[in-house]
Design an enzyme around this catalytic site. Structure first.
Site, PDB file in Angstrom:
ATOM      1  N   GLU A  58      42.151  54.587  30.538  1.00 55.03           N
ATOM      2  CA  GLU A  58      40.668  54.349  29.721  1.00 55.03           C
ATOM      3  C   GLU A  58      39.326  54.662  30.938  1.00 55.03           C
ATOM      4  O   GLU A  58      38.829  54.413  31.750  1.00 55.03           O
ATOM      5  CB  GLU A  58      40.040  52.359  29.342  1.00 55.03           C
ATOM      6  N   GLU A  86      36.200  45.618  20.233  1.00 55.71           N
ATOM      7  CA  GLU A  86      35.460  45.688  21.528  1.00 55.71           C
ATOM      8  C   GLU A  86      34.314  44.611  22.011  1.00 55.71           C
ATOM      9  O   GLU A  86      33.805  45.967  21.308  1.00 55.71           O
ATOM     10  CB  GLU A  86      35.959  46.437  22.767  1.00 55.71           C
TER      11      GLU A  86
END
EC number: 5.1.3.31
Length: 286
Positions: A152, A246
């Site tokens: 990420e 998220e």
């Protein structure tokens, strides 16, 4: 080899629960299923604390899949020049991989290549080399279990290794493993990228995982992320992989993660309303 991916929609566990106790796990998995998601992304910050049998039973009960994410800490930072700290990081990443494998998941994502947090200076050549070597070891270990790793890209306040998708792709070139992919997050992209399309288009089929988050981490469409450009770029590369919603709020706190991410404000109260509207928002666009 790279392992098969599919277009699927998931929710991060912290939308519903700040812990993975029996009650917390049920709350999160039931909430994700109720909202209509295909999978839940479980935060494996301490994989030794996960009750694998319980979690498997809950996933089966609610007909949900699981993927996993985590961020390393100063004590497990694989960029460290201290071999003992690197060894601790390797151990944590292997354990997280084992837990994910036991749960039937195939994607391990997040800030798995360094400590999640603000560094006092830029990464040295040794820091970067240590991180690359750790990801090679992890990718090889994960490959034996049919798992992809997705690195990420996060903002400058959370890593000094890679802050843009192009930097992430250069890092992946060094890792050079077929089951290692780029993981992009719209929240972080909104801070660091020159537009929301460039890194997506550059990544192409090397983009392996996506986080959808608003600029303030709350309700989608109420901040300043240019989702139209982002989803248009996903369509252009015909992205077929996981898409996780998220969001973080002081309403639900995980002491190991919330403080690291500076989640001070209460951006929402109702997890079900938030999650349901997020899935609708995403599916309307992709």
């Amino acid at each position: 080899m790279a392992f098969p991916k599919r277009l699927e929609y998931g929710g991060h566990a912290l939308v519903w629960s700040g812990d993975w106790s029996a009650a917390g796990a049920r709350k999160a998995i039931a909430g994700a299923a109720r909202a209509g998601y295909d999978y839940i992304e479980i935060a494996l910050l301490d994989p030794w604390q996960i009750d694998v049998a319980l979690t498997k039973d809950l996933l089966q009960e609610y007909n949900l899949r699981a993927h996993a994410s985590l961020g390393l800490s100063a004590a497990t930072d694989v960029t460290s020049t201290d071999p003992a700290i690197v060894a601790k990081g390797d151990e944590l990443l292997r354990k997280a991989t084992d837990v994910l494998y036991a749960l039937g998941g195939s994607e391990l994502c997040g800030v798995i290549y360094c400590a999640l947090g603000k560094y006092p200076g830029p990464a040295s050549r040794e820091n970067r080399a240590n991180s690359v070597a750790a990801m090679q070891r992890l990718a090889d270990y994960a490959a034996d279990k049919g798992i992809n790793i997705d690195l990420e890209v996060v903002n400058r306040y959370e890593t000094n290794i890679m802050n843009t998708g192009l930097e992430g792709l250069a890092f992946l070139d060094e890792v050079n493993r077929p089951n290692a992919f780029l993981h992009l997050d719209t929240y972080h992209m909104n801070i660091e990228e020159n537009g929301m399309a460039k890194s997506v288009l550059a990544a192409g089929d090397r983009l392996g995982y996506v986080h959808i988050g608003e600029s303030h981490r709350g309700y989608l469409g109420t901040g300043n992320v240019d989702f139209a450009s982002f989803f248009a770029a996903l369509k252009q590369i015909d992205y077929r992989g996981p898409i996780t919603f998220e969001s973080f709020s002081s309403e639900i706190v995980d002491p190991k993660l919330s403080n690291t991410l500076c989640v001070w404000r209460n951006l929402w109260h109702d997890s079900d309303d938030l999650a349901g509207k997020a899935l609708e928002f995403i599916k309307q666009r992709y």
